[in-house]
Scaffold this motif. Structure first.
Motif, PDB file in Angstrom:
ATOM      1  N   TYR A  41      15.917 -31.452 -11.529  1.00  0.00           N
ATOM      2  CA  TYR A  41      17.129 -31.133 -11.550  1.00  0.00           C
ATOM      3  C   TYR A  41      18.150 -31.839 -10.616  1.00  0.00           C
ATOM      4  O   TYR A  41      17.590 -32.344  -9.805  1.00  0.00           O
ATOM      5  CB  TYR A  41      17.093 -29.572 -10.928  1.00  0.00           C
ATOM      6  CG  TYR A  41      16.447 -28.625 -11.737  1.00  0.00           C
ATOM      7  CD1 TYR A  41      17.172 -27.704 -12.678  1.00  0.00           C
ATOM      8  CD2 TYR A  41      14.907 -28.530 -11.915  1.00  0.00           C
ATOM      9  CE1 TYR A  41      16.473 -26.697 -13.654  1.00  0.00           C
ATOM     10  CE2 TYR A  41      14.311 -27.644 -12.630  1.00  0.00           C
ATOM     11  CZ  TYR A  41      14.998 -26.822 -13.363  1.00  0.00           C
ATOM     12  OH  TYR A  41      14.334 -25.948 -14.509  1.00  0.00           O
ATOM     13  N   THR A  42      19.309 -31.995 -10.899  1.00  0.00           N
ATOM     14  CA  THR A  42      20.433 -32.522 -10.243  1.00  0.00           C
ATOM     15  C   THR A  42      21.397 -31.592  -9.511  1.00  0.00           C
ATOM     16  O   THR A  42      21.917 -30.881 -10.388  1.00  0.00           O
ATOM     17  CB  THR A  42      20.886 -33.804 -10.989  1.00  0.00           C
ATOM     18  OG1 THR A  42      20.002 -34.878 -11.401  1.00  0.00           O
ATOM     19  CG2 THR A  42      21.815 -34.541  -9.944  1.00  0.00           C
ATOM     20  N   LEU A  43      21.604 -31.533  -8.416  1.00  0.00           N
ATOM     21  CA  LEU A  43      22.539 -30.563  -7.760  1.00  0.00           C
ATOM     22  C   LEU A  43      23.661 -31.300  -6.897  1.00  0.00           C
ATOM     23  O   LEU A  43      23.462 -32.442  -6.371  1.00  0.00           O
ATOM     24  CB  LEU A  43      21.778 -29.596  -6.811  1.00  0.00           C
ATOM     25  CG  LEU A  43      20.468 -28.731  -7.535  1.00  0.00           C
ATOM     26  CD1 LEU A  43      19.786 -28.086  -6.340  1.00  0.00           C
ATOM     27  CD2 LEU A  43      20.973 -28.005  -8.503  1.00  0.00           C
ATOM     28  N   LYS A  44      24.803 -30.668  -6.678  1.00  0.00           N
ATOM     29  CA  LYS A  44      25.702 -31.267  -5.947  1.00  0.00           C
ATOM     30  C   LYS A  44      26.055 -30.133  -4.933  1.00  0.00           C
ATOM     31  O   LYS A  44      26.369 -29.009  -5.011  1.00  0.00           O
ATOM     32  CB  LYS A  44      27.064 -31.504  -6.675  1.00  0.00           C
ATOM     33  CG  LYS A  44      28.245 -31.950  -5.609  1.00  0.00           C
ATOM     34  CD  LYS A  44      29.401 -32.145  -6.432  1.00  0.00           C
ATOM     35  CE  LYS A  44      30.467 -32.706  -5.650  1.00  0.00           C
ATOM     36  NZ  LYS A  44      31.804 -33.025  -6.146  1.00  0.00           N
ATOM     37  N   VAL A  45      25.469 -30.728  -3.634  1.00  0.00           N
ATOM     38  CA  VAL A  45      25.426 -29.846  -2.550  1.00  0.00           C
ATOM     39  C   VAL A  45      26.989 -30.041  -1.612  1.00  0.00           C
ATOM     40  O   VAL A  45      27.185 -31.068  -1.290  1.00  0.00           O
ATOM     41  CB  VAL A  45      24.273 -29.836  -1.792  1.00  0.00           C
ATOM     42  CG1 VAL A  45      24.349 -28.917  -0.401  1.00  0.00           C
ATOM     43  CG2 VAL A  45      22.998 -29.300  -2.504  1.00  0.00           C
ATOM     44  N   ILE A  54      25.815 -24.868  -3.160  1.00  0.00           N
ATOM     45  CA  ILE A  54      25.709 -25.473  -4.345  1.00  0.00           C
ATOM     46  C   ILE A  54      27.012 -25.367  -5.141  1.00  0.00           C
ATOM     47  O   ILE A  54      27.155 -24.317  -5.700  1.00  0.00           O
ATOM     48  CB  ILE A  54      24.299 -25.066  -5.043  1.00  0.00           C
ATOM     49  CG1 ILE A  54      23.327 -25.601  -3.872  1.00  0.00           C
ATOM     50  CG2 ILE A  54      24.128 -26.044  -6.361  1.00  0.00           C
ATOM     51  CD1 ILE A  54      21.936 -24.865  -4.512  1.00  0.00           C
ATOM     52  N   THR A  76      24.563 -35.456  -3.266  1.00  0.00           N
ATOM     53  CA  THR A  76      23.763 -35.104  -4.460  1.00  0.00           C
ATOM     54  C   THR A  76      22.250 -34.976  -4.144  1.00  0.00           C
ATOM     55  O   THR A  76      21.489 -35.785  -3.339  1.00  0.00           O
ATOM     56  CB  THR A  76      23.793 -36.364  -5.728  1.00  0.00           C
ATOM     57  OG1 THR A  76      25.127 -36.574  -5.994  1.00  0.00           O
ATOM     58  CG2 THR A  76      23.052 -35.980  -6.748  1.00  0.00           C
ATOM     59  N   GLU A  81      27.784 -27.437  -8.119  1.00  0.00           N
ATOM     60  CA  GLU A  81      27.424 -27.792  -9.335  1.00  0.00           C
ATOM     61  C   GLU A  81      26.087 -28.203  -9.536  1.00  0.00           C
ATOM     62  O   GLU A  81      25.768 -28.865  -8.803  1.00  0.00           O
ATOM     63  CB  GLU A  81      28.790 -28.468 -10.115  1.00  0.00           C
ATOM     64  CG  GLU A  81      29.227 -29.745  -9.221  1.00  0.00           C
ATOM     65  CD  GLU A  81      30.002 -30.597  -9.944  1.00  0.00           C
ATOM     66  OE1 GLU A  81      29.869 -31.624 -10.529  1.00  0.00           O
ATOM     67  OE2 GLU A  81      31.181 -30.134  -9.266  1.00  0.00           O
ATOM     68  N   GLY A  82      25.928 -28.439 -10.771  1.00  0.00           N
ATOM     69  CA  GLY A  82      24.687 -29.117 -11.358  1.00  0.00           C
ATOM     70  C   GLY A  82      23.930 -28.329 -12.353  1.00  0.00           C
ATOM     71  O   GLY A  82      24.269 -27.253 -12.492  1.00  0.00           O
ATOM     72  N   GLU A  83      22.829 -28.968 -12.559  1.00  0.00           N
ATOM     73  CA  GLU A  83      21.905 -28.436 -13.782  1.00  0.00           C
ATOM     74  C   GLU A  83      21.096 -27.268 -13.320  1.00  0.00           C
ATOM     75  O   GLU A  83      20.893 -26.179 -13.796  1.00  0.00           O
ATOM     76  CB  GLU A  83      21.015 -29.468 -14.411  1.00  0.00           C
ATOM     77  CG  GLU A  83      21.502 -30.682 -14.853  1.00  0.00           C
ATOM     78  CD  GLU A  83      20.667 -31.836 -15.035  1.00  0.00           C
ATOM     79  OE1 GLU A  83      19.695 -31.659 -14.202  1.00  0.00           O
ATOM     80  OE2 GLU A  83      21.068 -32.809 -15.712  1.00  0.00           O
ATOM     81  N   LEU A  90      21.892 -24.896 -10.957  1.00  0.00           N
ATOM     82  CA  LEU A  90      22.949 -23.823 -10.088  1.00  0.00           C
ATOM     83  C   LEU A  90      22.372 -22.637 -10.067  1.00  0.00           C
ATOM     84  O   LEU A  90      22.406 -22.180  -9.030  1.00  0.00           O
ATOM     85  CB  LEU A  90      24.379 -23.893 -10.708  1.00  0.00           C
ATOM     86  CG  LEU A  90      25.300 -23.266  -9.865  1.00  0.00           C
ATOM     87  CD1 LEU A  90      25.836 -23.996  -8.740  1.00  0.00           C
ATOM     88  CD2 LEU A  90      26.703 -23.367 -10.893  1.00  0.00           C
TER      89      LEU A  90
END
Length: 607
Positions: free
Chosen positions: A289-293, A251, A315, A253-255, A257
């Motif tokens: 929650y929004t994550l970048k994987v 992961i 995402t 970045e993102g809210e 993390l």
């Protein structure tokens, strides 16, 4: 003359002429006879004994035997004597191209990395020819490729196979079958040839980055999910194989993390990354929650970095679902204090809990009676105030550990507990007293101001500044006392004699009332009695005898009393033994004294 030649593999129907032997002594009149001996003489090779002509009777193969060594001799036909010494000569078999090249293997197997440069070595093939390499070109082998172009080439003389096409991709085609020909006579027309097959496999290199099949993933999880709970699986694909296809997920970045983690499933070893809960979730605080994987290759070949970064991103949206949660206390534990002299129904403090859900259901409070069996405390079910229901005593129990329960009124199944620690504060409600029972003695010849006993005191209370005791004689005994009390100001005191000499016959025992006071508020005091006996002592001050025997045995019985008790026990034992003996003797007496006169029924009895 001693070297003759013969062509191999003769196919004519007549014998093959080899050569002619001739002696200088031969006049042509038939007087000489030629004899042949050695390799194949008489079998493969025959000679005309008159003319010396040599012929081969069979078809010869140079590859079986290239040279034959024979001996020739001319003798007089009449006498049988040699006219010349025996001479040796050889017959060499001339080679013809009758053997094709043969490869050392019927099938070759080779590998070469994909995307190799042109001219990269693959494998070397070798063919051998049984013909004579020193005579003509029968054994000169030339290699050529019959199948496998334009992907591969072969060096004509060395038989080395190399790549011939740039950027051969294993993902497009992995297996190649190449046919190589070996031809003798230097590859010229009429030469013999042999072939072999080379199976070439392209090995994998990391030339393909991982790719997510979709750009966005969406998962749901309840807010009650504990840390480590799997939420969903994401999987990227990689066209490579083996370690080149290994993918690491992270992961970036993102809210969320710090709220979520992505791990590899160690149990099933299934490919892909598993999104798991890292910290406790709260629907009321955050719902989405929004994550970048990111998926990346751990093993990257630098020469392919020009193709681009060997990673891909997607995402992930995680939606937190609301769960009816139990009430939550404002603290993990509560610590309260109360004085031990507090009256019943005195409020100590309060606890607070509320429903974390959006509904904010009302909460009621109660005390877990398993933790307060004596019902010393109680709680207001509405506001959580803690109050006493019985009097307290710090000296009996310093800490009270109870549990408070908060329950939703609308849903009694939702409840939570919190520990409550109540410390009872000390109040000076206990008077000091002697640390032990004091009974001492004074010698009849004691001098004035002589120390005969040191006194110590204890107190159940525990003042903040520590104990400070004071010692003095009771007012009623202070005047006219034969002893004085000296306060050492260290919570001890000494009993001192006030005069010279004491007479045990006049006064054998003195009872000293000593007042012990503390220095706390309110002041508490008590009176303890010290027994002082007057005794006869030796010149060293050691006690010899006193009026009261109890001083010698203060906690036991005197010798006379012990002897009396033992005598009583012995007497009782003797009485019991005698009584038992009499009973046995009486049972043995006959009921009727005279067996002859039984009519009178005389009965013997005794009281």
């Amino acid at each position: 003359w001693n070297q003759l030649f013969l062509l191999e593999e003769y196919t004519g129907s007549d014998y093959q002429y080899v050569g002619k032997l001739h002696s200088d002594q031969d006049r042509g009149d038939g007087s000489l006879k030629y004899i042949l001996s050695g390799d194949g003489a008489g079998d493969l090779f025959i000679i005309n004994e008159n003319t010396g002509d040599i012929q081969a009777t069979k078809r010869l193969d140079r590859e079986e035997k290239p040279v034959y060594i024979l001996r020739a001799q001319a003798i007089n036909r009449r006498t049988g004597r040699p006219v010349e010494p025996e001479s040796e000569f050889i017959i060499k078999i001339h080679d013809i191209n009758d053997n094709e090249p043969i490869f050392t293997k019927d099938v070759y197997t080779a590998t070469v990395p994909e995307m190799s440069d042109v001219g990269t070595f693959v494998v070397q093939v070798t063919a051998t020819d049984a013909d004579d390499p020193t005579y003509g070109n029968s054994a000169k082998v030339v290699y050529s490729i019959l199948q496998g172009q334009p992907y591969f080439s072969v060096e004509s003389e060395a038989g080395i196979i190399k790549t011939a096409l740039l950027n051969m991709d294993r993902e497009n085609r992995e297996q190649y079958q190449v046919v190589i020909q070996a031809k003798d006579m230097g590859g010229q027309m009429g030469g013999l040839s042999g072939t072999t097959t080379v199976n070439i496999t392209l090995t994998d290199v990391n030339d393909n980055p991982p790719r997510f099949p979709q750009s966005t993933y969406q998962f749901k999880t309840p807010e009650s999910s504990p840390p480590g709970t799997p939420i969903g699986r994401i999987k990227a694909s990689d066209a490579d194989m083996g370690e080149n296809a290994e993918i690491e997920y992270s992961i970036t970045e993102g809210e969320g993390l710090d709220m979520f983690d992505v791990v590899t499933d160690q149990e099933t070893q299934e490919p892909g990354g598993v999104i798991t809960v890292k910290k406790l979730l709260d629907f009321e605080k955050k719902k989405v929650y929004t994550l970048k994987v990111e998926a990346s290759n751990p093993h990257v070949e630098p020469r392919f970095l020009y193709l681009g970064p060997f990673k891909d991103a997607a995402t992930v949206r995680i939606m937190v679902e609301d769960v009816d949660e139990p009430p939550v206390f404002s603290k993990l534990a509560y610590i309260l204090q109360i004085r031990e002299d507090a009256q019943i129904n005195t409020t100590i403090g309060s606890v607070t809990a509320q429903d974390p859900d959006a509904a904010r259901n009302p909460v009621k409070y109660s005390v877990d009676r398993h933790t307060d069996m004596d019902r010393i405390f109680n709680i207001d079910s509405g506001n959580g105030s803690i109050f006493t229901s019985k009097l307290l005593d710090r000296e009996t129990l310093l800490w009270h550990n109870i549990t408070v329960i908060a329950t939703e009124i609308n849903n009694p199944k939702q409840s939570s507990r919190v520990p409550l620690y109540i410390k009872v504060l000390d109040v000076n409600d206990n008077a000091p007293e002697f640390a032990e029972f004091y009974e001492t003695f004074v010698c009849e010849k004691a001098k004035a101001d002589q120390l005969i006993q040191t006194l110590r005191a204890i107190d159940k209370d525990d003042p903040y500044s520590g104990h400070q005791f004071s010692f003095s004689l009771a007012p009623e005994a202070a005047s006219g006392s034969n002893f004085t009390i000296q306060d050492n100001k260290d919570n001890t005191a000494g009993i001192l004699t006030r005069k010279n000499g004491y007479n045990r016959h006049e006064m054998s025992t003195y009872l000293l009332p000593v007042v012990i006071s503390d220095n706390d508020y309110p002041v508490q005091s008590s009176t303890g009695t010290v027994t002082v006996r007057v005794c006869a002592c030796d010149h060293h001050g050691n006690m010899q005898s006193c009026h009261a025997e109890a001083l010698v045995h203060p906690t036991g019985l005197s010798t006379g009393a012990l002897i009396a008790i033992l005598l009583c026990i012995v007497t009782l034992l003797v009485t019991v033994v005698l009584f038992a003996a009499l009973r046995r003797q009486r049972k043995k007496e006959p009921l009727i004294i005279s067996k002859e006169d039984i009519r009178d029924n005389i009965v013997s009895y005794n009281d």
